[in-house]
Write an enzyme that holds these catalytic residues in place. Structure first.
Site, PDB file in Angstrom:
ATOM      1  N   ILE A 156      38.968  47.021  37.361  1.00 38.29           N
ATOM      2  CA  ILE A 156      39.281  47.558  36.034  1.00 38.29           C
ATOM      3  C   ILE A 156      38.017  47.677  35.182  1.00 38.29           C
ATOM      4  CG2 ILE A 156      40.577  47.134  33.890  1.00 38.29           C
ATOM      5  CD1 ILE A 156      42.749  45.784  35.726  1.00 38.29           C
ATOM      6  N   ARG A 234      44.101  38.378  30.787  1.00 34.63           N
ATOM      7  CA  ARG A 234      45.066  37.275  30.777  1.00 34.63           C
ATOM      8  C   ARG A 234      44.921  36.538  29.446  1.00 34.63           C
ATOM      9  NH1 ARG A 234      47.702  39.408  33.906  1.00 34.63           N
ATOM     10  NH2 ARG A 234      48.367  38.779  35.991  1.00 34.63           N
ATOM     11  N   ASP A 258      46.508  42.652  24.577  1.00 36.58           N
ATOM     12  CA  ASP A 258      47.704  43.062  25.322  1.00 36.58           C
ATOM     13  C   ASP A 258      48.352  41.831  25.951  1.00 36.58           C
ATOM     14  OD1 ASP A 258      49.506  44.994  26.529  1.00 36.58           O
ATOM     15  OD2 ASP A 258      48.501  44.546  28.434  1.00 36.58           O
ATOM     16  N   GLU A 263      53.399  34.103  25.757  1.00 41.70           N
ATOM     17  CA  GLU A 263      53.967  35.464  25.694  1.00 41.70           C
ATOM     18  C   GLU A 263      55.486  35.377  25.616  1.00 41.70           C
ATOM     19  OE1 GLU A 263      52.348  37.862  28.882  1.00 41.70           O
ATOM     20  OE2 GLU A 263      50.344  37.729  28.042  1.00 41.70           O
ATOM     21  N   HIS A 282      51.997  43.002  26.710  1.00 46.16           N
ATOM     22  CA  HIS A 282      51.588  42.927  28.119  1.00 46.16           C
ATOM     23  C   HIS A 282      52.086  44.162  28.888  1.00 46.16           C
ATOM     24  CE1 HIS A 282      50.423  40.002  31.562  1.00 46.16           C
ATOM     25  NE2 HIS A 282      50.163  41.268  31.891  1.00 46.16           N
ATOM     26  N   GLY A 284      49.738  46.775  29.703  1.00 44.44           N
ATOM     27  CA  GLY A 284      48.594  47.526  30.210  1.00 44.44           C
ATOM     28  C   GLY A 284      48.873  48.146  31.570  1.00 44.44           C
TER      29      GLY A 284
HETATM   30  N1  LIG Z   1      47.430  43.837  31.096  1.00 48.77           N
HETATM   31  C1  LIG Z   1      47.967  44.079  32.272  1.00 48.77           C
HETATM   32  O1  LIG Z   1      49.101  44.565  32.376  1.00 48.77           O
HETATM   33  C2  LIG Z   1      47.169  43.802  33.507  1.00 48.77           C
HETATM   34  C3  LIG Z   1      47.448  44.547  34.659  1.00 48.77           C
HETATM   35  C4  LIG Z   1      46.678  44.346  35.791  1.00 48.77           C
HETATM   36  C5  LIG Z   1      45.660  43.400  35.798  1.00 48.77           C
HETATM   37  N2  LIG Z   1      45.426  42.661  34.681  1.00 48.77           N
HETATM   38  C6  LIG Z   1      44.346  41.664  34.681  1.00 48.77           C
HETATM   39  O2  LIG Z   1      43.085  42.336  34.641  1.00 48.77           O
HETATM   40  C7  LIG Z   1      42.071  41.424  35.111  1.00 48.77           C
HETATM   41  C8  LIG Z   1      41.021  42.158  35.925  1.00 48.77           C
HETATM   42  O3  LIG Z   1      41.618  42.789  37.034  1.00 48.77           O
HETATM   43  P1  LIG Z   1      40.723  43.538  38.145  1.00 48.77           P
HETATM   44  O4  LIG Z   1      41.651  44.299  39.006  1.00 48.77           O
HETATM   45  O5  LIG Z   1      39.572  44.235  37.528  1.00 48.77           O
HETATM   46  O6  LIG Z   1      40.178  42.262  38.958  1.00 48.77           O
HETATM   47  P2  LIG Z   1      38.959  42.220  39.997  1.00 48.77           P
HETATM   48  O7  LIG Z   1      39.188  41.013  40.831  1.00 48.77           O
HETATM   49  O8  LIG Z   1      38.771  43.546  40.666  1.00 48.77           O
HETATM   50  O9  LIG Z   1      37.691  41.992  39.059  1.00 48.77           O
HETATM   51  C9  LIG Z   1      37.481  40.822  38.339  1.00 48.77           C
HETATM   52  C10 LIG Z   1      35.971  40.639  38.219  1.00 48.77           C
HETATM   53  O10 LIG Z   1      35.733  39.538  37.335  1.00 48.77           O
HETATM   54  C11 LIG Z   1      34.568  38.875  37.819  1.00 48.77           C
HETATM   55  N3  LIG Z   1      34.536  37.549  37.205  1.00 48.77           N
HETATM   56  C12 LIG Z   1      35.272  36.444  37.504  1.00 48.77           C
HETATM   57  N4  LIG Z   1      34.955  35.435  36.650  1.00 48.77           N
HETATM   58  C13 LIG Z   1      34.016  35.924  35.813  1.00 48.77           C
HETATM   59  C14 LIG Z   1      33.311  35.370  34.712  1.00 48.77           C
HETATM   60  N5  LIG Z   1      33.500  34.111  34.308  1.00 48.77           N
HETATM   61  N6  LIG Z   1      32.423  36.163  34.061  1.00 48.77           N
HETATM   62  C15 LIG Z   1      32.211  37.444  34.442  1.00 48.77           C
HETATM   63  N7  LIG Z   1      32.832  38.020  35.486  1.00 48.77           N
HETATM   64  C16 LIG Z   1      33.727  37.261  36.162  1.00 48.77           C
HETATM   65  C17 LIG Z   1      34.706  38.901  39.325  1.00 48.77           C
HETATM   66  O11 LIG Z   1      33.448  38.734  39.944  1.00 48.77           O
HETATM   67  C18 LIG Z   1      35.277  40.304  39.552  1.00 48.77           C
HETATM   68  O12 LIG Z   1      34.235  41.256  39.805  1.00 48.77           O
HETATM   69  C19 LIG Z   1      42.854  40.312  35.823  1.00 48.77           C
HETATM   70  O13 LIG Z   1      42.893  39.180  34.963  1.00 48.77           O
HETATM   71  C20 LIG Z   1      44.249  40.828  35.955  1.00 48.77           C
HETATM   72  O14 LIG Z   1      45.187  39.772  35.963  1.00 48.77           O
HETATM   73  C21 LIG Z   1      46.154  42.852  33.542  1.00 48.77           C
END
Ligand SMILES: NC(=O)c1ccc[n+]([C@@H]2O[C@H](COP(=O)([O-])OP(=O)(O)OC[C@H]3O[C@@H](n4cnc5c(N)ncnc54)[C@H](O)[C@@H]3O)[C@@H](O)[C@H]2O)c1
Length: 323
Positions: A156, A234, A258, A263, A282, A284
């Site tokens: 993302i 999150r 979001d 929640e 929530h 997104g």
């Molecule tokens: N709002 C929503 O409806 C919704 C939907 C889908 C996903 N999400 C959330 O979005 C977030 C990201 O998802 P994604 O698919 O990009 O995940 P992803 O695993 O592809 O990417 C996460 C990145 O964060 C990095 N990371 C971990 N800890 C870190 C830190 N302390 N500092 C900097 N970087 C760090 C990792 O190296 C990784 O590259 C997740 O928390 C997921 O739960 C939310």
């Protein structure tokens, strides 16, 4: 007796997609009445699989599931921090997830919130609804050249970077876990460096104990430019009370969430009323297309596990290797 798959909880209009995929295999869906630990322990007693949205699946529920003969816990979504993965692995239950069904939706929602805050759109709309008609003075800056810190450059985060580049943001990204930096944006060595001179901050990291409250009173105090903060990842990544205080004191100039620590957030939480805050429920992940894909793919994982096929996206593949 028909086989059962327990749906702990869901946010969908109905479960017809899941039924259409599972019933041909003689599998009946049951929906848990409550999601507290004791209720789930009781509800899983005659299940062979689980479909889980936001319900917490701690060790006790995993133990009960294993005793019942559950073969798969399929998470509707990307994050799986609500499931005790270690317990599932110990008891030989494969946990699956759907890591890539909504990356565009979350990135779009992030930009929506960022623009809603920085252009003052939501606040202005509230004013117009109240009968006012005035250009908001002194709060809206030109986006071109504003500095955006993107924390986490995974699926993302990268899509957010591409979108934000099109708006002319100057981007600094922080992700210490990427070994080969192949992004055409500045890389910060520490999160403090990313936060320090940011005009806007957006979080795209998973929830873990290390990441809990990565935006807190302490980290906000080191932000020099009163940035706007967006969190679509999150809730517990942001200390919500600290964010509300920072809006009040001017240490943050806008907050868009979001996801929240609780929640839904408490009805009397100050962020629900603050003019420079935007809260969405929530959502997104949501688009009609993404939700259909999510329901289909989560149910297909259950079918695979119950028919002896290997799941497509296991969180703990070591379970499969051992079986
Ligand atoms: N709002 C929503 O409806 C919704 C939907 C889908 C996903 N999400 C959330 O979005 C977030 C990201 O998802 P994604 O698919 O990009 O995940 P992803 O695993 O592809 O990417 C996460 C990145 O964060 C990095 N990371 C971990 N800890 C870190 C830190 N302390 N500092 C900097 N970087 C760090 C990792 O190296 C990784 O590259 C997740 O928390 C997921 O739960 C939310």
């Amino acid at each position: 007796m028909s086989r059962k798959v327990l749906v702990t909880d869901h946010v969908f209009a109905d479960l017809e997609t899941e039924r259409s995929l599972l019933e041909p295999h003689g599998v009946e869906l049951t929906l848990a009445d409550e999601v507290d630990e004791d209720s789930l322990v009781a509800a899983v007693a005659d299940a062979e699989g689980m479909l889980v949205c936001y319900a917490k699946v701690p060790e006790a529920v995993v133990e009960a599931a294993a005793d019942a003969g559950v073969k798969v816990i399929s998470r509707y979504g990307i994050g799986f921090d609500n499931i005790d993965i270690d317990a599932a692995t110990r008891r030989g239950i494969v946990v699956t997830y759907v890591p890539d069904y909504c990356l565009d939706e979350v990135a779009d929602h992030t930009l929506g919130l960022l623009l809603g805050l920085t252009r003052g759109i939501v606040d202005a709309d509230r004013d117009v609804r109240r009968g006012e008609w005035a250009v908001p003075q002194g709060t809206v800056h030109r986006l071109q050249g504003r500095r955006l810190a993107v924390i986490g450059a995974g699926g993302i985060g990268r899509k957010v970077i591409a979108r934000a580049q099109a708006f002319g943001f100057e981007i600094v990204a922080y992700d210490p876990f990427i070994e080969e930096w192949n992004l055409d944006v500045e890389r910060a060595d520490t999160i403090e460096e990313a936060f320090a001179e940011a005009d806007a901050i957006t979080l795209h990291v998973p929830m873990s104990e290390e990441n809990r409250h990565m935006v807190s009173r302490g980290s906000i105090a080191k932000m020099n430019r009163a940035p706007v903060l967006v969190n679509t990842s999150r809730g517990p990544l942001v200390e919500m009370d600290a964010a509300a205080e920072a809006l009040e004191s001017g240490a943050l100039s806008g907050v868009a969430l979001d996801v929240t620590e609780e929640e839904p957030p408490p009805l009397d939480h100050p962020l629900r009323r603050h003019p420079r805050a935007i809260l969405t429920p929530h959502m997104g992940f949501y688009s009609i297309e993404a939700q259909q894909e999510l329901q289909r793919r989560a149910a297909e994982e259950v079918v695979r596990a119950l028919t002896g096929e290997a799941p497509d996206r296991p969180v703990n593949p070591e379970v499969l290797a051992a079986s």
